[in-house]
Design an enzyme around this catalytic site. Structure first.
Site, PDB file in Angstrom:
ATOM      1  N   ARG A 164     136.612  -4.395  -2.397  1.00  0.00           N
ATOM      2  CA  ARG A 164     137.886  -4.320  -1.701  1.00  0.00           C
ATOM      3  C   ARG A 164     138.326  -5.741  -1.355  1.00  0.00           C
ATOM      4  NH1 ARG A 164     134.376  -0.513   0.822  1.00  0.00           N
ATOM      5  NH2 ARG A 164     135.035   1.662   0.557  1.00  0.00           N
ATOM      6  N   LYS A 188     133.222  -1.013   4.806  1.00  0.00           N
ATOM      7  CA  LYS A 188     133.736  -0.267   5.951  1.00  0.00           C
ATOM      8  C   LYS A 188     132.588   0.153   6.864  1.00  0.00           C
ATOM      9  CE  LYS A 188     137.888   1.578   3.729  1.00  0.00           C
ATOM     10  NZ  LYS A 188     138.642   2.797   3.360  1.00  0.00           N
ATOM     11  N   HIS A 258     142.928  -3.292  -5.457  1.00  0.00           N
ATOM     12  CA  HIS A 258     142.435  -1.923  -5.572  1.00  0.00           C
ATOM     13  C   HIS A 258     142.527  -1.416  -7.009  1.00  0.00           C
ATOM     14  CE1 HIS A 258     140.756   0.055  -2.143  1.00  0.00           C
ATOM     15  NE2 HIS A 258     141.074   1.245  -2.625  1.00  0.00           N
ATOM     16  N   ARG A 261     139.391  -2.353  -8.473  1.00  0.00           N
ATOM     17  CA  ARG A 261     138.351  -1.434  -7.997  1.00  0.00           C
ATOM     18  C   ARG A 261     138.364  -0.146  -8.831  1.00  0.00           C
ATOM     19  NH1 ARG A 261     135.089  -0.877  -3.648  1.00  0.00           N
ATOM     20  NH2 ARG A 261     134.961   1.079  -2.511  1.00  0.00           N
ATOM     21  N   HIS A 284     131.148   3.816  -1.602  1.00  0.00           N
ATOM     22  CA  HIS A 284     131.784   5.045  -1.136  1.00  0.00           C
ATOM     23  C   HIS A 284     130.754   5.948  -0.449  1.00  0.00           C
ATOM     24  CE1 HIS A 284     135.339   4.772  -4.188  1.00  0.00           C
ATOM     25  NE2 HIS A 284     135.647   4.240  -3.022  1.00  0.00           N
ATOM     26  N   TYR A 293     138.826   7.773  -8.003  1.00  0.00           N
ATOM     27  CA  TYR A 293     139.277   6.415  -8.311  1.00  0.00           C
ATOM     28  C   TYR A 293     139.390   6.154  -9.812  1.00  0.00           C
ATOM     29  CZ  TYR A 293     139.319   4.173  -3.738  1.00  0.00           C
ATOM     30  OH  TYR A 293     139.644   3.791  -2.472  1.00  0.00           O
TER      31      TYR A 293
END
Length: 317
Positions: A164, A188, A258, A261, A284, A293
């Site tokens: 990211r 995250k 992204h 990604r 993830h 994705y």
């Protein structure tokens, strides 16, 4: 919109007890804080009708179920995508939860006000696959200037790792292990993982490090017009601007971090990498998220269908 309970003047909320500030302080990354601050500020504008309003100091604790249902209806009427509306609903639920944690609203009022179903619609997925020739064209615009060497390393790192943009911005020199060809990434919720660079990407990154030097600090930094490296990290927006400029110079359509990604995940799946490994590499929490994705070109799907053969027509005995 008639929300008398919400619009009733309320005493100013101290920042330390303001659900808005408490919620934003609970987020671990600057990118998340920026995103969710924007959501809460847009909700405040919607509630008050004041285009200069922010979420700070708003009486979030006075919101009840009839208000939040109306807010959901107004959000869906903005013409936004379901994912974008749901992001605002997440921000709304979380700020209500902080108001409850701070003792500003009862458990029953919080539970009712936050009991909002997400917006569900079936849409074709957004985003793009970044073709290899497009990446090559963008790399060809990176000259031997300091900025050109940095941008080539940055593009190669994105393509090789699927990070990211906030993760890329947060990398430091200490996160790079040349022997293992790895980068330690903080994702995250402050989760760490290792990602790996291709040999080509290592070459471009080492070239940048020879220019950058061995000083402790961010792996990628802004560069002044005079070509001096500034001792601070690139921002997520700075990375977006670099990609926009390089793809524009290459004559290609806009591509985002992204999109890299998405491409990384598609390339892994094309190479026969199992979904669980791809999930671990991109950080993830669920393989279902990783599967969503996949933006490989339609050609890949057509070729999959071409493997099927229609049985010859023959009457049943």
């Amino acid at each position: 919109m008639s929300l008398p309970a919400v619009q009733t003047p309320a005493p100013a909320v101290e920042p330390a007890r303001d659900p808005y500030h408490v919620y934003l302080d609970s987020l671990t990354s600057p990118e998340s804080r920026r995103t969710m601050r924007g959501c809460l500020d847009r909700l405040a504008k919607l509630l008050t009708g004041d285009q200069d309003a922010t979420g700070a100091g708003q009486p979030w604790h006075l919101l009840r179920y009839e208000h939040t249902v109306r807010i959901r209806t107004l959000l869906t009427g903005q013409g936004w995508s379901p994912a974008y509306v749901n992001k605002h609903l997440v921000a709304l639920r979380r700020v209500l939860k902080e108001a409850w944690r701070l003792g500003q609203t009862s458990t029953e009022d919080y539970a009712r006000a936050s009991d909002l179903a997400p917006v569900r619609q079936t849409r074709l997925p957004t985003g793009h696959h970044v073709a290899r020739e497009v990446v090559g064209a963008a790399l060809s615009t990176c000259d031997d200037s300091v900025a050109g060497i940095r941008d080539a390393a940055l593009i190669a790192t994105l393509y090789s790792t699927g990070c990211r943009r906030a993760e890329l911005a947060g990398l430091t020199l200490a996160d790079y292990d040349p022997g293992a060809r790895s980068l330690r990434v903080r994702g995250k919720r402050d989760k760490e993982r290792l990602v790996y660079l291709t040999t080509d990407a290592i070459g471009l990154l080492e070239r940048w490090l020879a220019v950058r030097g061995g000083e402790v600090g961010p792996l990628f930094s802004p560069i002044s017009k005079a070509g001096r490296i500034r001792p601070r990290p690139l921002s997520g927006q700075g990375i977006a601007d670099i990609l926009s400029r390089r793809f524009g110079e290459a004559g290609a359509s806009r591509r985002t971090a992204h999109d890299f990604r998405r491409t990384f995940i598609g390339e892994l799946l094309d190479a026969g990498v199992d979904l669980a490994t791809a999930q671990a590499l991109v950080g993830h929490s669920s393989p279902a998220t990783t599967a969503r994705y996949d933006r490989r070109p339609e050609r890949t799907r057509r070729e999959a269908v071409d493997r099927l053969t229609l049985p010859a027509a023959r009457p049943l005995a």
